[in-house]
Motif scaffolding. Structure first.
Motif, PDB file in Angstrom:
ATOM      1  N   GLU A  53       0.840  -1.198   0.000  1.00 60.40           N
ATOM      2  CA  GLU A  53       0.000   0.000   0.000  1.00 60.40           C
ATOM      3  C   GLU A  53       0.877   1.251   0.000  1.00 60.40           C
ATOM      4  O   GLU A  53       1.937   1.286   0.623  1.00 60.40           O
ATOM      5  CB  GLU A  53      -0.880  -0.018   1.258  1.00 60.40           C
ATOM      6  N   CYS A  54       0.409   2.297  -0.666  1.00 62.89           N
ATOM      7  CA  CYS A  54       1.121   3.571  -0.664  1.00 62.89           C
ATOM      8  C   CYS A  54       1.133   4.126   0.770  1.00 62.89           C
ATOM      9  O   CYS A  54       0.125   4.077   1.460  1.00 62.89           O
ATOM     10  CB  CYS A  54       0.416   4.551  -1.594  1.00 62.89           C
ATOM     11  N   SER A  55       2.252   4.679   1.195  1.00 67.42           N
ATOM     12  CA  SER A  55       2.343   5.129   2.599  1.00 67.42           C
ATOM     13  C   SER A  55       1.648   6.480   2.798  1.00 67.42           C
ATOM     14  O   SER A  55       1.376   6.878   3.918  1.00 67.42           O
ATOM     15  CB  SER A  55       3.801   5.222   3.032  1.00 67.42           C
ATOM     16  N   GLU A  94      -1.142  -1.812  -4.967  1.00 65.86           N
ATOM     17  CA  GLU A  94      -0.613  -2.252  -6.273  1.00 65.86           C
ATOM     18  C   GLU A  94      -1.725  -2.613  -7.251  1.00 65.86           C
ATOM     19  O   GLU A  94      -1.524  -2.608  -8.456  1.00 65.86           O
ATOM     20  CB  GLU A  94       0.320  -3.447  -6.074  1.00 65.86           C
ATOM     21  N   LYS A  95      -2.892  -2.906  -6.697  1.00 68.23           N
ATOM     22  CA  LYS A  95      -4.035  -3.253  -7.547  1.00 68.23           C
ATOM     23  C   LYS A  95      -4.514  -2.040  -8.343  1.00 68.23           C
ATOM     24  O   LYS A  95      -5.027  -2.164  -9.451  1.00 68.23           O
ATOM     25  CB  LYS A  95      -5.171  -3.761  -6.645  1.00 68.23           C
ATOM     26  N   THR A  96      -4.350  -0.834  -7.782  1.00 69.16           N
ATOM     27  CA  THR A  96      -4.915   0.352  -8.433  1.00 69.16           C
ATOM     28  C   THR A  96      -3.868   1.335  -8.954  1.00 69.16           C
ATOM     29  O   THR A  96      -4.205   2.239  -9.718  1.00 69.16           O
ATOM     30  CB  THR A  96      -5.855   1.100  -7.468  1.00 69.16           C
ATOM     31  N   LYS A  97      -2.622   1.222  -8.530  1.00 75.17           N
ATOM     32  CA  LYS A  97      -1.602   2.173  -8.981  1.00 75.17           C
ATOM     33  C   LYS A  97      -0.211   1.555  -8.850  1.00 75.17           C
ATOM     34  O   LYS A  97       0.028   0.734  -7.968  1.00 75.17           O
ATOM     35  CB  LYS A  97      -1.684   3.432  -8.096  1.00 75.17           C
ATOM     36  N   LYS A  98       0.704   1.964  -9.702  1.00 77.49           N
ATOM     37  CA  LYS A  98       2.088   1.489  -9.585  1.00 77.49           C
ATOM     38  C   LYS A  98       2.720   2.101  -8.334  1.00 77.49           C
ATOM     39  O   LYS A  98       2.567   3.297  -8.076  1.00 77.49           O
ATOM     40  CB  LYS A  98       2.863   1.904 -10.834  1.00 77.49           C
ATOM     41  N   ILE A  99       3.411   1.282  -7.564  1.00 82.20           N
ATOM     42  CA  ILE A  99       4.017   1.774  -6.329  1.00 82.20           C
ATOM     43  C   ILE A  99       5.536   1.605  -6.384  1.00 82.20           C
ATOM     44  O   ILE A  99       6.048   0.539  -6.716  1.00 82.20           O
ATOM     45  CB  ILE A  99       3.416   1.051  -5.100  1.00 82.20           C
ATOM     46  N   ILE A 100       6.247   2.714  -6.101  1.00 83.14           N
ATOM     47  CA  ILE A 100       7.718   2.701  -6.139  1.00 83.14           C
ATOM     48  C   ILE A 100       8.246   3.178  -4.782  1.00 83.14           C
ATOM     49  O   ILE A 100       7.869   4.268  -4.321  1.00 83.14           O
ATOM     50  CB  ILE A 100       8.246   3.638  -7.265  1.00 83.14           C
ATOM     51  N   GLY A 113       7.469   2.499  -1.795  1.00 84.97           N
ATOM     52  CA  GLY A 113       6.451   2.794  -0.784  1.00 84.97           C
ATOM     53  C   GLY A 113       5.498   3.919  -1.125  1.00 84.97           C
ATOM     54  O   GLY A 113       4.603   4.239  -0.351  1.00 84.97           O
ATOM     55  N   LEU A 114       5.685   4.580  -2.275  1.00 84.02           N
ATOM     56  CA  LEU A 114       4.752   5.638  -2.680  1.00 84.02           C
ATOM     57  C   LEU A 114       4.171   5.318  -4.054  1.00 84.02           C
ATOM     58  O   LEU A 114       4.885   4.841  -4.937  1.00 84.02           O
ATOM     59  CB  LEU A 114       5.459   6.994  -2.761  1.00 84.02           C
ATOM     60  N   CYS A 115       2.871   5.632  -4.231  1.00 89.19           N
ATOM     61  CA  CYS A 115       2.277   5.417  -5.548  1.00 89.19           C
ATOM     62  C   CYS A 115       2.754   6.531  -6.494  1.00 89.19           C
ATOM     63  O   CYS A 115       3.247   7.569  -6.037  1.00 89.19           O
ATOM     64  CB  CYS A 115       0.748   5.405  -5.448  1.00 89.19           C
ATOM     65  N   VAL A 116       2.609   6.314  -7.779  1.00 86.68           N
ATOM     66  CA  VAL A 116       3.137   7.295  -8.738  1.00 86.68           C
ATOM     67  C   VAL A 116       2.439   8.653  -8.608  1.00 86.68           C
ATOM     68  O   VAL A 116       3.070   9.696  -8.820  1.00 86.68           O
ATOM     69  CB  VAL A 116       3.061   6.787 -10.197  1.00 86.68           C
ATOM     70  N   ASP A 117       1.161   8.655  -8.209  1.00 83.36           N
ATOM     71  CA  ASP A 117       0.470   9.942  -8.024  1.00 83.36           C
ATOM     72  C   ASP A 117       1.065  10.715  -6.853  1.00 83.36           C
ATOM     73  O   ASP A 117       1.234  11.937  -6.915  1.00 83.36           O
ATOM     74  CB  ASP A 117      -1.031   9.722  -7.782  1.00 83.36           C
ATOM     75  N   CYS A 118       1.368  10.014  -5.780  1.00 83.44           N
ATOM     76  CA  CYS A 118       1.973  10.678  -4.615  1.00 83.44           C
ATOM     77  C   CYS A 118       3.399  11.135  -4.927  1.00 83.44           C
ATOM     78  O   CYS A 118       3.841  12.183  -4.462  1.00 83.44           O
ATOM     79  CB  CYS A 118       1.956   9.752  -3.401  1.00 83.44           C
ATOM     80  N   ASP A 172     -18.044  -4.816  -9.284  1.00 82.09           N
ATOM     81  CA  ASP A 172     -18.235  -6.217  -9.643  1.00 82.09           C
ATOM     82  C   ASP A 172     -17.540  -6.550 -10.962  1.00 82.09           C
ATOM     83  O   ASP A 172     -17.198  -7.697 -11.224  1.00 82.09           O
ATOM     84  CB  ASP A 172     -19.731  -6.545  -9.707  1.00 82.09           C
ATOM     85  N   LYS A 173     -17.320  -5.546 -11.782  1.00 80.33           N
ATOM     86  CA  LYS A 173     -16.642  -5.766 -13.061  1.00 80.33           C
ATOM     87  C   LYS A 173     -15.114  -5.700 -12.914  1.00 80.33           C
ATOM     88  O   LYS A 173     -14.391  -6.502 -13.467  1.00 80.33           O
ATOM     89  CB  LYS A 173     -17.131  -4.702 -14.053  1.00 80.33           C
ATOM     90  N   TYR A 174     -14.630  -4.697 -12.162  1.00 79.44           N
ATOM     91  CA  TYR A 174     -13.177  -4.447 -12.120  1.00 79.44           C
ATOM     92  C   TYR A 174     -12.505  -4.771 -10.782  1.00 79.44           C
ATOM     93  O   TYR A 174     -11.288  -4.774 -10.682  1.00 79.44           O
ATOM     94  CB  TYR A 174     -12.887  -2.971 -12.439  1.00 79.44           C
ATOM     95  N   GLY A 175     -13.293  -4.935  -9.720  1.00 79.90           N
ATOM     96  CA  GLY A 175     -12.697  -5.277  -8.428  1.00 79.90           C
ATOM     97  C   GLY A 175     -12.246  -4.095  -7.583  1.00 79.90           C
ATOM     98  O   GLY A 175     -11.577  -4.271  -6.574  1.00 79.90           O
ATOM     99  N   PHE A 176     -12.563  -2.873  -8.012  1.00 77.60           N
ATOM    100  CA  PHE A 176     -12.292  -1.689  -7.181  1.00 77.60           C
ATOM    101  C   PHE A 176     -13.281  -0.587  -7.539  1.00 77.60           C
ATOM    102  O   PHE A 176     -14.000  -0.689  -8.524  1.00 77.60           O
ATOM    103  CB  PHE A 176     -10.840  -1.197  -7.337  1.00 77.60           C
TER     104      PHE A 176
END
Ligand SMILES: [Zn+2]
Length: 271
Positions: free
Chosen positions: A2-4, A10-16, A18-23, A222-226
């Protein structure tokens, strides 16, 4: 993982690291909220003491009610309130709009639309109707602004357009997201409007006016899981508007109260 900082995984965003790319982008290019505030207040100063010289895009939900409270009580501006009723607003939201216009002695224009087809289409495909819905609403509000020669449309959106709270629309009209520079927490917003007898409907999702949102999130989930609200809710956490625990609840698969389903059917949706 999970992003800190926000609630992306990781299911919704790339994480590098400990931080997601948006953060990561946010940390590298942090928005300047003081500058945003100056840009907004520079425009509002010119409107001080006026009536019907700007439009408030009004839904009767907590955000536009908070924006109205700030406009009238803090900035001494009486906007023309424009409410686009798409046929699927909660009864309480319309009541809030009517009550507040009366309370503050404002003009309220209600435009009746029917978004049944849009919502049936989105729900049947499990996609989000929000972007199309808000685009159509803003188009209606913009038409009113043009026809009355009004330059500013104020909205209750709480997130900025990237690094600004202001967006130029067609033909010189500007949209101002009044709440964006002030970063008001959800609970503080409720405190802010407490004295206005605000009515809160029992709805799923992060909304206090839309009857469709909860079911739309459920079908998408139900279609995408988030939830399709994940980016917006994660941004709110990043900006300090929501705490993580509350935010995580908001992006779970929502339960939709039976009375809401029955109401949606009654108003014309095939659900
Ligand atoms: Zn993040």
């Amino acid at each position: 993982m999970e992003c800190s900082l926000c609630i992306h995984t990781e299911k919704t965003k790339k994480i590098i690291n400990g931080l997601c790319v948006d953060c990561l982008t946010y940390k590298k290019y942090p928005p300047d909220f003081e500058k945003m505030k100056e840009e907004v207040e520079e425009r509002l100063r010119k409107l001080r003491g006026t009536k019907d010289k700007c439009i408030l895009s009004f839904s009767g939900g907590k955000d536009s009610v908070s924006a109205l409270k700030m406009l009238v009580e803090d900035f001494k501006i009486k906007p023309l309130c424009v409410l686009v009723d798409n046929k699927y607003l909660a009864r309480e939201a319309i009541e809030n709009a009517l009550n507040l216009a009366k309370h503050y002695n404002l003009n309220l224009l209600i435009i009746n639309k029917d978004f049944t087809e849009l919502f049936n289409d989105a729900l049947s495909r499990g996609e989000s109707p929000c972007r199309r819905c808000s685009r159509l609403i803003m188009r209606s509000v913009w038409k009113v602004a043009k026809s009355l020669n009004i330059k500013y449309i104020i909205t209750g959106h709480e997130l900025p357009f990237g690094h600004s709270a202001i967006r130029r629309m067609k033909e010189g009209v500007e949209m101002i997201r009044l709440l964006a520079p002030y970063r008001i927490k959800e609970e503080d917003k409720y405190k802010m409007i407490e004295h206005l007898n605000f009515k809160k409907p029992n709805l799923a999702g992060y909304t206090t006016n839309c009857l469709v949102l909860g079911l739309a999130i459920q079908r998408f989930y139900d279609k995408y899981g988030f939830s399709f609200e994940i980016d917006r809710i994660a941004t709110m956490v990043r900006l300090g508007l929501l705490d993580k625990e509350r935010a995580k609840k908001l992006v779970e698969r929502p339960e939709v109260p039976l009375e809401v389903i029955l109401e949606l059917r009654k108003r014309g949706l095939r659900v």
